[in-house]
Design an enzyme around this catalytic site. Structure first.
Site, PDB file in Angstrom:
ATOM      1  CB  SER A   1       2.743 -31.412  23.144  1.00  0.00           C
ATOM      2  OG  SER A   1       2.095 -30.241  23.577  1.00  0.00           O
ATOM      3  CB  SER A   2       5.123 -26.994  25.455  1.00  0.00           C
ATOM      4  OG  SER A   2       4.040 -26.443  24.758  1.00  0.00           O
ATOM      5  CB  CYS A   3       0.029 -29.226  26.464  1.00  0.00           C
ATOM      6  SG  CYS A   3      -0.130 -30.795  25.645  1.00  0.00           S
TER       7      CYS A   3
ATOM      8  CE1 TYR B   1      -1.871 -34.398  21.015  1.00  0.00           C
ATOM      9  CE2 TYR B   1      -0.723 -32.762  22.352  1.00  0.00           C
ATOM     10  CZ  TYR B   1      -0.792 -33.552  21.226  1.00  0.00           C
ATOM     11  OH  TYR B   1       0.223 -33.510  20.310  1.00  0.00           O
TER      12      TYR B   1
ATOM     13  CE  LYS C   1       1.652 -36.270  21.406  1.00  0.00           C
ATOM     14  NZ  LYS C   1       2.366 -37.017  20.350  1.00  0.00           N
TER      15      LYS C   1
ATOM     16  CG  HIS D   1      -2.259 -25.705  17.213  1.00  0.00           C
ATOM     17  ND1 HIS D   1      -1.998 -26.926  16.634  1.00  0.00           N
ATOM     18  CD2 HIS D   1      -2.335 -25.927  18.547  1.00  0.00           C
ATOM     19  CE1 HIS D   1      -1.907 -27.844  17.572  1.00  0.00           C
ATOM     20  NE2 HIS D   1      -2.111 -27.275  18.747  1.00  0.00           N
TER      21      HIS D   1
HETATM   22  P1  GDP Z   1      -2.814 -23.659  23.008  1.00  0.00           P
HETATM   23  O1  GDP Z   1      -1.458 -23.064  22.760  1.00  0.00           O
HETATM   24  O2  GDP Z   1      -2.769 -25.081  23.415  1.00  0.00           O
HETATM   25  O3  GDP Z   1      -3.629 -22.824  23.962  1.00  0.00           O
HETATM   26  O4  GDP Z   1      -3.596 -23.717  21.599  1.00  0.00           O
HETATM   27  P2  GDP Z   1      -3.967 -22.706  20.405  1.00  0.00           P
HETATM   28  O5  GDP Z   1      -2.799 -22.536  19.493  1.00  0.00           O
HETATM   29  O6  GDP Z   1      -5.211 -23.251  19.775  1.00  0.00           O
HETATM   30  O7  GDP Z   1      -4.368 -21.312  21.089  1.00  0.00           O
HETATM   31  C1  GDP Z   1      -3.445 -20.390  21.602  1.00  0.00           C
HETATM   32  C2  GDP Z   1      -4.153 -19.115  22.036  1.00  0.00           C
HETATM   33  O8  GDP Z   1      -4.596 -18.394  20.882  1.00  0.00           O
HETATM   34  C3  GDP Z   1      -5.396 -19.309  22.907  1.00  0.00           C
HETATM   35  O9  GDP Z   1      -5.387 -18.307  23.906  1.00  0.00           O
HETATM   36  C4  GDP Z   1      -6.544 -19.048  21.912  1.00  0.00           C
HETATM   37  O10 GDP Z   1      -7.741 -18.621  22.536  1.00  0.00           O
HETATM   38  C5  GDP Z   1      -5.934 -17.938  21.070  1.00  0.00           C
HETATM   39  N1  GDP Z   1      -6.557 -17.733  19.725  1.00  0.00           N
HETATM   40  C6  GDP Z   1      -6.943 -16.536  19.216  1.00  0.00           C
HETATM   41  N2  GDP Z   1      -7.502 -16.680  18.003  1.00  0.00           N
HETATM   42  C7  GDP Z   1      -7.436 -18.005  17.710  1.00  0.00           C
HETATM   43  C8  GDP Z   1      -7.833 -18.782  16.564  1.00  0.00           C
HETATM   44  O11 GDP Z   1      -8.348 -18.294  15.553  1.00  0.00           O
HETATM   45  N3  GDP Z   1      -7.598 -20.137  16.641  1.00  0.00           N
HETATM   46  C9  GDP Z   1      -6.999 -20.720  17.736  1.00  0.00           C
HETATM   47  N4  GDP Z   1      -6.768 -22.041  17.735  1.00  0.00           N
HETATM   48  N5  GDP Z   1      -6.627 -20.012  18.835  1.00  0.00           N
HETATM   49  C10 GDP Z   1      -6.834 -18.674  18.807  1.00  0.00           C
END
Ligand code: GDP
Length: 295
Positions: free
Chosen positions: A95-97, A124, A128, A167
């Site tokens: 993952s990119s994280c 996580y 990885k 996500h």
């Molecule tokens: P990340 O890429 O590891 O940070 O994981 P996410 O895909 O869960 O979140 C990406 C970004 O989208 C973060 O800044 C979240 O706060 C924002 N976000 C906005 N609305 C949502 C939602 O409904 N679900 C999730 N998972 N993230 C959200």
């Protein structure tokens, strides 16, 4: 999501692969014995490790213990079970994280282990990173080919569309379609909406895996991205338009933003011959179509 996409892709390939797929129902990857038995029984030429406990920012941040322990166990068991296999090619998905929070964007493979991790998903990420190090050891000590693919944020059919634990793309689709059904006037985007994210449609990742199997890709780390980034607010507006939701978009600042930006530099794999094909608009359309038919 990734496993089913890879099986769909490889089943269509002209190479006539003999595919053995395993799901949570037929393989207990928390048991080393079971994992070893299933791998040795099949004597594969290629193993694609797409198994993981995954989730979005909220799940990663609140179930930190489960995320590190379960992912460490899965990766340790699969990779240890490969020690005695000869001529094996292992395609390990990360993952990119895994990259440090302060990496310069676009993030290059050279940035691996060069700094501190982003705190919301560091457990996580550490699991990885451990898998990458085990793979490197298997390569150096036993000569196994281990190709580690680091995809950017993935989305597509069969994703987890949970309201809280998914996500951002499946989370927004699920919560906004609820808001539409309930005729809610207001929809809350988590965080500030300002973070930038790069997204990859899952079938494009499956194509990159087919490419790695067919080509002579050397052991090592490879970023797998689309090269396109978008703010979370603009993403929410696209989903709003596709779902035809008429309410106002607002922001829930009690939720974390996470990493402000994580765009991968995918030049290494692009130069070898793989490029993503699906635009975000097309991928979102297909994903929402799947969501409406299946959830
Ligand atoms: P990340 O890429 O590891 O940070 O994981 P996410 O895909 O869960 O979140 C990406 C970004 O989208 C973060 O800044 C979240 O706060 C924002 N976000 C906005 N609305 C949502 C939602 O409904 N679900 C999730 N998972 N993230 C959200």
């Amino acid at each position: 999501m990734v496993g089913s996409s890879v099986v769909r892709r490889l089943s269509k390939s002209e190479s006539n692969f003999n595919i053995t797929s395993s799901t949570r129902d037929d393989a207990d990857l928390f048991s080393y014995e079971d994992t070893r038995n299933i791998i040795l029984k099949n004597t594969p030429d290629v193993i694609i490790n797409a198994a993981a406990k995954v989730g979005g920012i909220h799940a990663n941040n609140t179930k930190r213990t489960e995320f590190i322990l379960e992912n460490l166990k899965i990766n340790m068991n699969i990779l240890e079970a490969c020690i005695d296999l000869n001529e094996i090619k292992i395609i390990n998905l990360g993952s990119s994280c895994i990259y440090p929070l302060n990496s310069k964007n676009p993030i290059n493979e050279e940035d691996f282990m060069e700094g501190k991790l982003e705190p919301t998903n560091s457990p996580y990420a550490v699991a990885k990173i451990a898998a990458i190090e085990i793979g490197k050891s298997l390569n150096e000590q036993y000569g196994h080919t281990v190709v580690n693919l680091m995809p950017t944020n993935l989305y597509g059919p069969n994703d987890n569309f949970s309201r809280e634990d998914s996500h951002v793309i499946p989370g927004l689709i699920r919560r906004m379609s609820d808001a539409k059904k309930e005729s809610k006037k207001e929809f809350n985007i988590w965080g500030s909406g300002k973070p930038l994210r790069e997204f990859l449609y899952v079938d494009d990742l499956a194509e990159s895996i087919e490419f790695v199997i067919e080509s002579n890709v050397e052991s090592g780390l490879y970023n797998i991205g689309s090269g396109d980034e978008i703010t979370i607010f603009d993403l929410a507006k696209k989903i709003q338009s596709l779902l035809d939701y008429k309410g106002n978009l607002s922001f829930d600042s009690s939720k974390p933003d996470g990493n402000p930006r994580k765009l991968l530099d995918s030049k290494k794999i692009n130069d070898l011959g793989w490029k993503s094909r699906t635009s975000l608009d097309k991928g979102l359309e297909k994903t929402i179509d799947w969501f409406i038919k299946n959830i």
